[in-house]
Write an enzyme that holds these catalytic residues in place. Structure first.
Site, short mmCIF file in Angstrom:
data_model
loop_
_atom_site.label_atom_id
_atom_site.label_comp_id
_atom_site.label_asym_id
_atom_site.label_seq_id
_atom_site.Cartn_x
_atom_site.Cartn_y
_atom_site.Cartn_z
N ASN A 156 0.74 -1.24 0.00
CA ASN A 156 -0.12 -0.16 -0.08
C ASN A 156 0.84 1.26 0.10
O ASN A 156 0.45 2.23 -0.38
CB ASN A 156 -0.99 0.02 1.30
CG ASN A 156 -2.04 -1.20 1.06
OD1 ASN A 156 -2.27 -1.47 -0.01
ND2 ASN A 156 -2.33 -1.50 2.31
N TYR A 157 2.01 1.32 0.51
CA TYR A 157 2.51 2.65 0.80
C TYR A 157 4.00 2.59 -0.19
O TYR A 157 4.48 3.65 -0.47
CB TYR A 157 3.21 2.78 2.23
CG TYR A 157 1.98 2.68 3.18
CD1 TYR A 157 1.20 4.09 3.21
CD2 TYR A 157 1.64 1.55 3.85
CE1 TYR A 157 0.03 4.06 3.87
CE2 TYR A 157 0.49 1.79 4.47
CZ TYR A 157 -0.14 3.01 4.83
OH TYR A 157 -1.35 3.02 5.51
N ILE A 158 4.71 1.44 -0.32
CA ILE A 158 6.13 1.71 -1.05
C ILE A 158 5.49 1.23 -2.66
O ILE A 158 5.08 0.40 -2.85
CB ILE A 158 7.11 0.55 -0.70
CG1 ILE A 158 7.47 0.89 0.86
CG2 ILE A 158 8.22 0.53 -1.28
CD1 ILE A 158 8.29 -0.21 1.59
#
Length: 896
Positions: free
Chosen positions: A853-855
């Site tokens: 979800n973030y990287i």
């Protein structure tokens, strides 16, 4: 300066007072010098202390005292209606669902008691930064402090690099823009001289703006149709070639700079609608729930609800949850009343008033028997049933989107059941009602055939929404949320959504320095609305808080940065802030962090009397106003982009300096270490999973089992050649210190039982195969003969324990073969030990969610290609399909 609303920016204006608004306090419009001597109407660049990392491991106890409110001379507080409804509940227990699949911000961060000096705790956080702790620190606490300083230094370095990168990118773009304005003649001359324009800045341009040279020619200068045909004839282009070309275009949409522009998502759309769950099949007459020991008869509607509960008795963390029981029983009794009541075997009415007297075991036993029967079906029968299911679902699995076949994600309508929810959801246990066609809206092309609803039913509505990417939708009854049928994760549309999300985060790196500089100045602004805005952006950037209300009004009871209430923030001098609130999906967010001293002072001001529980801290700021402010820096910039940017930029920075060597397992560990560092630096942490200790124990037993196997192989070498002991040394053949005789005997018993189960399962499988092929089943005698091997193994272990010697086993066993086996075994032990170390280090960090979800997934692909690690080590098959665009669009030199 006048305090009139006319002079206040929109974000700072008061909302019209209503009857309810009079009960809530509103912050002063202006902050006076007496409240904060550092106040600045035209803020100058101020010294800025770096925020600390998360020190959240501990809940505030009853002894926590709020700092006294600061006296302030400002305009009298006015009133306005609070956006929230009730005070946030703080009684949520630890969620028992799997943490790996949850977004990082959903992870609860709690522990049994608050820690002031936890140097002796086995569960001490990675960093412990209690500056106010008076007690002398132990060596462990000193190490944590040292580790904290290193991480903070690294964070400072990364932020400084981000500032430099942003300035460099803007300079490059400015230079590129100047070149475009140069006379056309110069450009032609440069081309004639064969000098190619510098592409040094290309790495910092989002992929959506890049066009490969070959494709750019096609995009800018489309060839006439006649020319294309003329070129096609000599090549004798086949249908296979054309199909291959279409496939190439289909999965390389990310190279088309015009794809996804505008609001129209499709021109033509065809699909076959949704699949409804089968109707309820009443229980056999002899299967009935009992009430106070008496079997009772229910109408099908109520019996179905009873079967929901009865079929899941093995899910103890749900059915033993008091909230789940209360909600279920409330709905269950309503269904009984509406359907005519319950009756005993003689037909007399029975009043169902006590949940404790309900016995659902007969229902559970019936469904459990059915599950077991299905599990024991012959392989051929299972294969036949699966083929029938696949054939029935095939028409719904794909749709035609702009003439291209795209896979549909969730084409099955959710079956009725009991709602479970995430965390300790207050509505867990309530009945999710059956969704009928009359509740479903279909989205389809105007000229396409509308799917036929089930006989006797009709759709709620048929739409032709070309701006929507959904195929069908309905509203569920528990929370009133809308459920959508969307395309699968590996479809073009879903891929484009992910792609745009990460491209927007890449775009933010051009502006992050200006944003940080502005909010640092804004922390001392005289205007309350401006100071609240700057403080909110600081918290969102530094601590990955959600803005609040990002999902709309259907999640109004949850809290984000802009909607924090008085009771959600506890202040501990000199500069520690404790956040405690229900975040997205009703998951509790708890974190204890150190903030910039000015931010700490601001939060005290935002909480000053007459504010009380239920009042908002950022009462002169809304999420929409905050996002509108952010969009001034960059089109489409919202608060949630910061989480993605910070994680991706941090990972990209770490990746640049990484030199991963060794085995595949060691390289995977290097990646996970970097991922974990990202989570710590970006304050994405989680509570240790309840099952972590048992998982580590099992992993430890597996490693010990391999070490025991290693010892046996060495003893076999001694059996073949006793002289080798002198050559290799006695220590080489000694038993590993982690193994003792008691453990060895337990392990041997486990190995014996494991072999027995394997033989029995193989026997049953062979019999199933024989029956499927029309042959006779093998007799029990055959099984007994096969089990002789188990008795031999048991006898061998007893003999070894007695003689302390291991005989060489296997056909044609040689010293060379044993050494090769030892080599392979040593590699397995090393890999598993690295796995265990990795798992232990990651117990407070959910790497899976961070990675997904973030990287930016392209960074994972870069690591994979740069260090020759198979992408399968990082992405499962589902994720490889989801991030197909990332895997195929970058090489090892790509930069975020």
């Amino acid at each position: 300066m006048s305090s009139s609303d006319d002079d206040v920016p929109l974000v700072g204006k008061r909302k019209p007072n209503g009857n309810l608004a009079a009960t809530h306090a509103l912050s002063d419009e202006l902050i006076s010098k007496s409240t904060d001597p550092s106040v600045s109407a035209s803020p100058r660049a101020n010294g800025y202390a770096k925020p600390g990392l998360s020190i959240h491991h501990g809940l505030p106890d009853s002894g926590d005292v709020e700092m006294p409110d600061i006296d302030a001379n400002g305009s009298g507080p006015s009133k306005r209606k609070s956006r929230g409804s009730d005070a946030v509940r703080k009684s949520y227990a630890e969620p028992e669902s799997s943490e790996e699949e949850k977004p990082l911000s959903k992870r609860r961060r709690t522990s049994a008691q608050r820690r002031v000096d936890e140097s002796d705790s086995d569960d001490a956080p990675i960093m412990s930064r209690s500056k106010g702790a008076a007690a002398a620190k132990t060596s462990m606490a000193s190490m944590a402090d040292e580790s904290d300083k290193k991480l903070m230094a690294e964070k400072t370095k990364i932020e400084e690099q981000a500032r430099k990168d942003a300035i460099a990118i803007r300079k490059q773009e400015s230079a590129a823009a100047s070149k475009k304005k140069a006379p056309a003649a110069k450009g032609k001359k440069a081309q004639e001289n064969g000098i190619k324009k510098s592409e040094s800045s290309d790495e910092d341009v989002p992929l959506s703006r890049k066009v490969p040279a070959k494709k750019a020619t096609k995009a800018t200068k489309p060839e006439p149709a006649d020319t294309k045909k003329a070129k096609a004839r000599p090549k004798k282009e086949t249908s296979e070639d054309r199909e291959a070309e279409e496939q190439e275009e289909e999965y390389r949409w990310w190279e088309d700079p015009t794809k996804g522009d505008g609001t129209i998502k499709w021109t033509t759309l065809e699909h076959n609608g949704v699949i409804f769950p089968p109707p309820y099949e009443p229980l056999p007459k002899h299967v009935k729930m009992k009430y106070d020991g008496v079997p009772i008869t229910l109408a099908p509607e109520a019996e179905e609800v009873a079967s929901f509960f009865g079929s899941m008795l093995n899910s103890t963390h749900n059915v033993e949850n008091p909230t789940f029981q209360k909600n279920f029983f409330g709905d269950f009794t309503q269904y009984i009343k509406k359907s005519g009541g319950a009756k005993d075997p003689k037909g007399n009415p029975v009043a169902i008033k006590s949940f404790e007297k309900c016995d659902f075991k007969p229902i559970f036993e019936y469904y459990e028997a059915q599950r077991q029967e299905k599990k024991n079906l012959p392989a051929a029968e299972k294969k036949r049933l699966k083929a029938e299911k696949d054939e029935m679902e095939a028409p719904y699995m794909y749709c035609m989107w702009d003439g291209r076949k795209q896979k549909v994600g969730n084409f099955r309508v959710e079956p009725p059941a009991l709602f479970r929810g995430r965390g300790e959801h207050p509505k867990t246990g309530k009945v999710k009602t059956r969704v009928m066609p009359e509740q479903i809206t279909i989205n389809i092309g105007k000229d396409a055939k509308v799917p036929t609803p089930p006989a006797g039913h009709k759709w709620k509505e048929v739409k032709h929404d070309q701006e929507g990417t959904w195929l069908a939708m309905w509203q569920e009854n528990i929370n009133g949320n809308y459920k959508y049928v969307m395309l699968a994760a590996n479809s073009d549309i879903k891929g484009q959504s992910d792609y745009k999300k990460f491209e927007k985060a890449r775009e933010l790196k051009k502006h992050i320095d200006r944003i940080r500089k502005d909010y640092k100045k804004g922390l001392k602004q005289e205007l309350m609305s401006e100071r609240q805005k700057a403080t909110a952006v600081y918290l969102i950037d530094q601590f990955a808080l959600r803005a609040g209300n990002e999902k709309g009004e259907d999640e109004a009871e949850t809290v984000g940065c802009c909607s924090l209430k008085y009771e959600n923030v506890t202040l501990k001098p000199p500069n520690t802030v404790i956040f405690d609130f229900l975040g997205k999906d009703s998951i509790r967010f708890y974190d204890e962090v150190e903030v910039d001293p000015q931010v700490f002072k601001n939060l005290k001001i935002f909480k000053k009397a007459p504010k009380k529980e239920g009042d908002e801290i950022f009462d002169r700021l809304t999420t929409s106003a905050l996002n509108k402010h952010l969009s001034n820096y960059m089109p489409g910039l919202t608060a949630k982009v910061f989480r993605t940017y910070n994680a991706s930029y941090t990972m990209a920075t770490l990746l640049k300096d990484m030199k991963s060597t060794g085995t595949i397992a060691e390289k995977v560990k290097d990646y996970n270490d970097a991922n974990r560092k990202v989570a710590i630096l970006c304050n994405h942490k989680r509570t240790v999973n309840a099952g972590h200790a048992s998982q580590m124990e099992k992993l430890g037993d597996r490693i010990k089992g391999l070490r025991y196997q290693e010892w046996r192989l060495k003893q076999m070498m001694l059996d073949l050649d006793p002289k080798i002991k002198k050559k290799k040394g006695a220590a080489y053949f000694e038993l590993d210190e982690t193994l003792d005789q008691e453990w060895i005997k337990d392990h041997q018993a486990f190995l014996v039982e494991e072999q027995r189960q394997k033989i029995q399962k193989k026997f049953e499988k062979d019999n199933e195969k024989r029956v499927a092929e029309g042959e006779k089943e093998m007799k029990a005698k055959e099984l007994e003969e096969r089990l002789e091997a188990v008795k031999e193994l048991e006898a061998k272990y007893k003999r070894e324990n007695k003689t302390k010697k291991v005989e060489a086993e296997g056909k044609g066993v040689t010293m060379e073969k044993l050494e090769n086996q030892l080599l392979k075994l040593g590699q397995r032990i090393e890999n598993m030990s690295l796995q265990a170390e990795d798992k232990e280090n990651n117990k407070e960090v959910a790497l899976g969610t961070s990675k997904i979800n973030y990287i930016d997934p392209r960074l994972t692909v870069v690591f994979s290609k740069k260090f020759n690690v198979p992408i399968e080590k990082f992405f499962s098959k589902t994720l490889r399909e989801k991030f197909d665009w990332a895997i195929k669009s970058v090489d090892e030199n790509w930069e975020f």
